[in-house]
Motif scaffolding. Sequence first.
Motif, PDB file in Angstrom:
ATOM      1  N   PRO A 111      -7.139  10.844  -4.833  1.00 47.83           N
ATOM      2  CA  PRO A 111      -8.424  10.437  -4.239  1.00 47.83           C
ATOM      3  C   PRO A 111      -8.329  10.268  -2.717  1.00 47.83           C
ATOM      4  CG  PRO A 111      -8.049   9.230  -6.259  1.00 47.83           C
ATOM      5  CD  PRO A 111      -6.810  10.024  -6.009  1.00 47.83           C
ATOM      6  N   LEU A 112      -9.312  10.819  -2.055  1.00 48.64           N
ATOM      7  CA  LEU A 112      -9.306  10.804  -0.597  1.00 48.64           C
ATOM      8  C   LEU A 112      -9.313   9.394  -0.029  1.00 48.64           C
ATOM      9  CD1 LEU A 112      -9.476  12.401   2.073  1.00 48.64           C
ATOM     10  CD2 LEU A 112     -11.968  12.414   1.795  1.00 48.64           C
ATOM     11  N   VAL A 113     -10.009   8.492  -0.686  1.00 40.54           N
ATOM     12  CA  VAL A 113     -10.092   7.129  -0.163  1.00 40.54           C
ATOM     13  C   VAL A 113      -8.713   6.467  -0.160  1.00 40.54           C
ATOM     14  CG1 VAL A 113     -12.496   6.797  -0.776  1.00 40.54           C
ATOM     15  CG2 VAL A 113     -10.742   6.360  -2.477  1.00 40.54           C
ATOM     16  N   TYR A 114      -7.893   6.788  -1.158  1.00 40.51           N
ATOM     17  CA  TYR A 114      -6.552   6.208  -1.205  1.00 40.51           C
ATOM     18  C   TYR A 114      -5.715   6.708  -0.029  1.00 40.51           C
ATOM     19  CZ  TYR A 114      -2.629   4.016  -3.668  1.00 40.51           C
ATOM     20  OH  TYR A 114      -1.586   3.210  -4.020  1.00 40.51           O
ATOM     21  N   THR A 115      -5.786   8.010   0.220  1.00 40.38           N
ATOM     22  CA  THR A 115      -5.055   8.571   1.351  1.00 40.38           C
ATOM     23  C   THR A 115      -5.555   8.001   2.672  1.00 40.38           C
ATOM     24  OG1 THR A 115      -4.752  10.600   0.075  1.00 40.38           O
ATOM     25  CG2 THR A 115      -4.353  10.725   2.435  1.00 40.38           C
ATOM     26  N   GLN A 116      -6.843   7.817   2.794  1.00 32.67           N
ATOM     27  CA  GLN A 116      -7.394   7.261   4.027  1.00 32.67           C
ATOM     28  C   GLN A 116      -6.970   5.808   4.234  1.00 32.67           C
ATOM     29  OE1 GLN A 116     -11.586   7.930   3.513  1.00 32.67           O
ATOM     30  NE2 GLN A 116     -11.525   9.962   4.468  1.00 32.67           N
ATOM     31  N   VAL A 117      -6.969   5.032   3.166  1.00 32.85           N
ATOM     32  CA  VAL A 117      -6.571   3.630   3.292  1.00 32.85           C
ATOM     33  C   VAL A 117      -5.123   3.517   3.751  1.00 32.85           C
ATOM     34  CG1 VAL A 117      -6.091   1.558   1.938  1.00 32.85           C
ATOM     35  CG2 VAL A 117      -8.267   2.709   1.692  1.00 32.85           C
ATOM     36  N   VAL A 150       0.827  -1.203   0.000  1.00 33.59           N
ATOM     37  CA  VAL A 150       0.000   0.000   0.000  1.00 33.59           C
ATOM     38  C   VAL A 150       0.861   1.253   0.000  1.00 33.59           C
ATOM     39  CG1 VAL A 150      -1.699   1.271   1.346  1.00 33.59           C
ATOM     40  CG2 VAL A 150      -1.912  -1.185   1.113  1.00 33.59           C
ATOM     41  N   LEU A 151       1.876   1.278   0.842  1.00 38.03           N
ATOM     42  CA  LEU A 151       2.714   2.464   0.924  1.00 38.03           C
ATOM     43  C   LEU A 151       3.553   2.677  -0.333  1.00 38.03           C
ATOM     44  CD1 LEU A 151       4.070   2.594   4.585  1.00 38.03           C
ATOM     45  CD2 LEU A 151       2.824   4.374   3.374  1.00 38.03           C
TER      46      LEU A 151
END
Length: 637
Positions: A233-239, A81-82
């Motif tokens: 995308p915000l969801v990517y940053t949140q994940v 992920v990172l």
Amino acid sequence: MTVTYTARVANAKFCGFSKLLLAWKGSIYKVLYKEFLAFFAMYTATSVTYRFFLDDDQKRYFEKLAIYCNHYASLIPMSFVLGFYVTLVVNRWWNQYTSIPLPDRLMCVLSGGLQGNDERGRLLRRTMMRYASLSALLILRSVSTAVFKRFPTMDHVVEAGFMTREERKKFEGLHSPYNKYWIPCVWFTNLAAVARCEGRIKDDHTLKLLLQELNGFRGKCSMLFHYDMISVPLVYTQVVTLAVYSFFLVCLIGRQFLDPGQGYPDHDLDLYVPIFTLLQFFFYAGWLKVAEQLINPFGEDDDDFETNWLIDRNFQVSMMAVDEMYGDLPMMERDRYWNDSNPRPPYTAATLFVLRKPSFQGSTFDMAIPKEEMHFQPLEDIAENLEESGTRHPNMALFNRLLHATPSPTGFMGGALRRTSAQLQRLYHSPSNDGCTSDDGCTSDDDDEEDEEEKSCKIGKGGSLPSGLGQDIQSTVCSFREDKSPRTPLADVQFGEELGRRGGNFSAGESRDVKRVGGVQRDEDGFEAESEETSIAPVSLLPPPPPPPPSSRETSTRPASATPITSRHRSAFLFPPTSQSSLEHCSSQPVISHPRAMPPIPKPPSAGNKMSLLTVPSSIEPQRFRSVSMGSEFTGS
């Protein structure tokens, strides 16, 4: 200011990056030390609670919980992920920097394209360049916090000299709910049109080039605006954030050192400081901090872009280029290498090693080739090989390969098919005006006759011999025309053994020479027959009587494989009309004895175009002599 350390790593040396580990500004220590201390404090509090404030039952339960958390913490895909997230952010970071509008190309075109040393020409150049700088200022003020703090209102922009009061009134008088950074670019184009009408821009090509550079400048301003509006995308940053934080929250319990006396696996040591867990936090959390710092480079971090410095530089350089440097040229004179055909600039003592290196000529200049491989070879041999390979028909080679590779229905079928293939090859290479190819059919040299009908020489069913293998009857059908030819009919050819038995000799009309080659008798046209050295019975060369014309019922019931194909094309076999009535079939059949009765073989009609059939034997035919001579039927005695 952006932290620059390029000169410190210009040359690779031992522990070259180790000097950078002690830097503080822009370092990972400055960015991460607060989170690192918070994590270590929480880990220490959890460890102290486990060791001194829990009873035995609570300790056993905590130990089971720690083992459980440590086992399932590895299921979080941290590296995956990172890694993708940081790669995306770094690419976006560099693309934003390349989208910053720079006036260098525009000022060069403007200085060279808009002519005039008078006050009017100078005013036009400075005003147009100021409009471009104003457009860049407005967009940077919209996306950068550092620039907005410097120019919080339009009054600050007017006071800084980027806009006059009349221009501000005009700017605020244009009502639009959207960002109006593009308005100075429109003013620029209007002034360019005025300069063209006044003749200060000499031609339309120069005007077009100037407007193209302005459009590129304005496009970069627009790209910065869109980078600011469209984020990752915000969801990517949140994940990514949840993955990192949840992993280390679980590690607060799962990475605790348990009591070695309980005998838990991998818990033989009792250390107070989790060194490798802290290093893991340093790497993973530091990776996340890198993405956090680069996701918006228009802030005020140590490694963010110096937008205020860019504004100052671009404005000062562009004004100098279009005003002070316009028409200001140094006096031209001869350079110091005027009469030197090979100019060599000097080197200092620190750079003399460059002269010792030979000039690079190419990667192949160091190759070594043996002397025996460096001689040119004559091309005559190559041309002869190409001509020999071109004379051989490629379809005939394919036909022979298929004949040898295809299994025959009987034990003696392969020999008959191979001899048939050899006969067709000789027919193809025979010196005659007529041709018969084994794959496309019998062709003629006359172009008009080739367009009249389809090709008439078909082998087996469907026009190819291998497609008919395995059937009860296979036949080779060739059609003949009633053309006269000086050739002697095949029925008149007498073989040596038959003439010797009759006591006769070769007559004048039968002057064809019969040659023996390797046990096979061959005449001069290439027709062959098996000699008496084989164990096959002698053959009668007398033609059989002509069969009666078949009725319409017999014609309709004839098998498809025995149906003749007629054509007007001439064939390589030409027979006189007197002998064509008796040369109806050419059979190639072995000497066998079989108890079954042989059904009668249907005969083609004798009237009209004459033809010859080469019938391949089936397993139920009676004994016959095997031959590959086409044009007559040989029956066993």
